[in-house]
Design a protein around this motif. Structure first.
Motif, PDB file in Angstrom:
ATOM      1  N   VAL A 106       0.884  -1.165   0.000  1.00 18.15           N
ATOM      2  CA  VAL A 106       0.000   0.000   0.000  1.00 18.15           C
ATOM      3  C   VAL A 106       0.919   1.211   0.000  1.00 18.15           C
ATOM      4  CG1 VAL A 106      -1.747   1.301   1.273  1.00 18.15           C
ATOM      5  CG2 VAL A 106      -1.822  -1.212   1.244  1.00 18.15           C
ATOM      6  N   ILE A 107       0.714   2.089  -0.983  1.00 20.80           N
ATOM      7  CA  ILE A 107       1.539   3.293  -1.072  1.00 20.80           C
ATOM      8  C   ILE A 107       0.684   4.528  -0.836  1.00 20.80           C
ATOM      9  CG2 ILE A 107       3.296   2.311  -2.590  1.00 20.80           C
ATOM     10  CD1 ILE A 107       1.875   3.687  -4.957  1.00 20.80           C
ATOM     11  N   GLU A 108       1.350   5.579  -0.342  1.00 22.28           N
ATOM     12  CA  GLU A 108       0.708   6.866  -0.125  1.00 22.28           C
ATOM     13  C   GLU A 108       1.598   7.944  -0.711  1.00 22.28           C
ATOM     14  OE1 GLU A 108       0.251   7.282   4.093  1.00 22.28           O
ATOM     15  OE2 GLU A 108      -1.066   5.539   4.251  1.00 22.28           O
ATOM     16  N   LYS A 109       0.978   8.979  -1.256  1.00 23.32           N
ATOM     17  CA  LYS A 109       1.738  10.096  -1.814  1.00 23.32           C
ATOM     18  C   LYS A 109       2.629  10.676  -0.721  1.00 23.32           C
ATOM     19  CE  LYS A 109       2.006  12.877  -5.457  1.00 23.32           C
ATOM     20  NZ  LYS A 109       2.779  12.452  -6.586  1.00 23.32           N
ATOM     21  N   GLU A 110       3.895  10.890  -1.068  1.00 20.88           N
ATOM     22  CA  GLU A 110       4.860  11.463  -0.122  1.00 20.88           C
ATOM     23  C   GLU A 110       4.485  12.919   0.119  1.00 20.88           C
ATOM     24  OE1 GLU A 110       7.332  11.031   2.543  1.00 20.88           O
ATOM     25  OE2 GLU A 110       7.836   9.491   1.074  1.00 20.88           O
ATOM     26  N   SER A 111       4.351  13.323   1.404  1.00 20.18           N
ATOM     27  CA  SER A 111       3.955  14.688   1.710  1.00 20.18           C
ATOM     28  C   SER A 111       5.141  15.616   1.862  1.00 20.18           C
ATOM     29  CB  SER A 111       3.105  14.711   2.997  1.00 20.18           C
ATOM     30  OG  SER A 111       3.830  14.135   4.054  1.00 20.18           O
ATOM     31  N   ALA A 112       6.280  15.087   2.218  1.00 16.67           N
ATOM     32  CA  ALA A 112       7.467  15.916   2.380  1.00 16.67           C
ATOM     33  C   ALA A 112       8.078  16.237   1.018  1.00 16.67           C
ATOM     34  CB  ALA A 112       8.501  15.202   3.256  1.00 16.67           C
ATOM     35  N   ALA A 113       8.665  17.419   0.912  1.00 16.52           N
ATOM     36  CA  ALA A 113       9.333  17.800  -0.317  1.00 16.52           C
ATOM     37  C   ALA A 113      10.559  16.914  -0.509  1.00 16.52           C
ATOM     38  CB  ALA A 113       9.747  19.268  -0.256  1.00 16.52           C
ATOM     39  N   PRO A 114      10.852  16.548  -1.743  1.00 11.98           N
ATOM     40  CA  PRO A 114      12.023  15.688  -1.968  1.00 11.98           C
ATOM     41  C   PRO A 114      13.305  16.437  -1.600  1.00 11.98           C
ATOM     42  CG  PRO A 114      11.046  16.381  -4.054  1.00 11.98           C
ATOM     43  CD  PRO A 114      10.154  16.859  -2.974  1.00 11.98           C
ATOM     44  N   SER A 115      14.240  15.690  -1.041  1.00 12.41           N
ATOM     45  CA  SER A 115      15.534  16.301  -0.706  1.00 12.41           C
ATOM     46  C   SER A 115      16.611  15.588  -1.485  1.00 12.41           C
ATOM     47  CB  SER A 115      15.794  16.182   0.798  1.00 12.41           C
ATOM     48  OG  SER A 115      15.793  14.839   1.184  1.00 12.41           O
ATOM     49  N   PRO A 116      17.663  16.302  -1.847  1.00 12.13           N
ATOM     50  CA  PRO A 116      18.724  15.667  -2.637  1.00 12.13           C
ATOM     51  C   PRO A 116      19.488  14.625  -1.823  1.00 12.13           C
ATOM     52  CG  PRO A 116      19.345  17.897  -2.012  1.00 12.13           C
ATOM     53  CD  PRO A 116      17.933  17.701  -1.559  1.00 12.13           C
ATOM     54  N   VAL A 117      20.009  13.667  -2.513  1.00 13.41           N
ATOM     55  CA  VAL A 117      20.831  12.639  -1.869  1.00 13.41           C
ATOM     56  C   VAL A 117      22.209  13.230  -1.652  1.00 13.41           C
ATOM     57  CG1 VAL A 117      21.867  10.370  -2.149  1.00 13.41           C
ATOM     58  CG2 VAL A 117      19.538  10.780  -2.952  1.00 13.41           C
ATOM     59  N   ARG A 118      22.741  13.056  -0.461  1.00 20.30           N
ATOM     60  CA  ARG A 118      24.079  13.567  -0.159  1.00 20.30           C
ATOM     61  C   ARG A 118      24.949  12.423   0.319  1.00 20.30           C
ATOM     62  NH1 ARG A 118      22.236  19.029   2.886  1.00 20.30           N
ATOM     63  NH2 ARG A 118      21.419  19.983   1.016  1.00 20.30           N
ATOM     64  N   LEU A 119      26.117  12.377  -0.221  1.00 14.15           N
ATOM     65  CA  LEU A 119      27.097  11.381   0.203  1.00 14.15           C
ATOM     66  C   LEU A 119      28.113  12.078   1.101  1.00 14.15           C
ATOM     67  CD1 LEU A 119      27.659   9.655  -3.228  1.00 14.15           C
ATOM     68  CD2 LEU A 119      26.171   8.917  -1.396  1.00 14.15           C
ATOM     69  N   SER A 120      28.321  11.563   2.296  1.00 11.54           N
ATOM     70  CA  SER A 120      29.280  12.217   3.178  1.00 11.54           C
ATOM     71  C   SER A 120      30.581  11.481   3.258  1.00 11.54           C
ATOM     72  CB  SER A 120      28.727  12.393   4.577  1.00 11.54           C
ATOM     73  OG  SER A 120      27.782  11.461   4.946  1.00 11.54           O
TER      74      SER A 120
END
Length: 120
Positions: A106-120
């Motif tokens: 069961v999926i739900e629309k993501e409510s948070a804004a997408p954030s970029p992937v960061r490699l540390s």
């Protein structure tokens, strides 16, 4: 036909979060080309090249297996199937088995804004 089921080969659906995993789902089809189709296909093997009778059979079988998988997922309460794959094999000399499988979720629309992937 179950049109409201999202089907992806990835283990996620972009822009959605998985709120519940329901389990393994599948659709299975066993089909035969029939005597006439087998004779025509056998004659085509003499000259080489694509055997359209079998290509058509496998395309139809794959679509039907996918529809059955979606129906099964819907019956489980899913609105999506992730990690979808296909398998096929021959049964005897004239039958082909096609299996579509995946994980019903069961999926739900993501409510948070997408954030970029960061490699540390």
């Amino acid at each position: 036909m179950v049109d409201d089921i999202v089907v992806v080969s990835t283990p996620y659906v972009s822009g959605y979060k998985i709120s519940r995993t329901l389990g393994f789902t599948w659709g299975l089809v066993v089909r035969s080309r029939g005597l006439g189709g087998n004779i025509v296909a056998s004659l085509r093997t003499i000259f080489g090249g694509e055997i359209h009778e079998y290509s058509d059979l496998l395309n139809q079988s794959r679509q039907q297996a996918l529809e059955r998988m979606k129906e099964h997922a819907r019956a489980m309460g899913a609105n999506a199937v992730i990690s979808v794959g296909f398998d096929s094999s021959e049964l005897g000399q004239s039958m082909t088995e096609v299996l579509a499988y995946g994980t019903a979720v069961v999926i739900e629309k993501e409510s948070a804004a997408p954030s970029p992937v960061r490699l540390s």
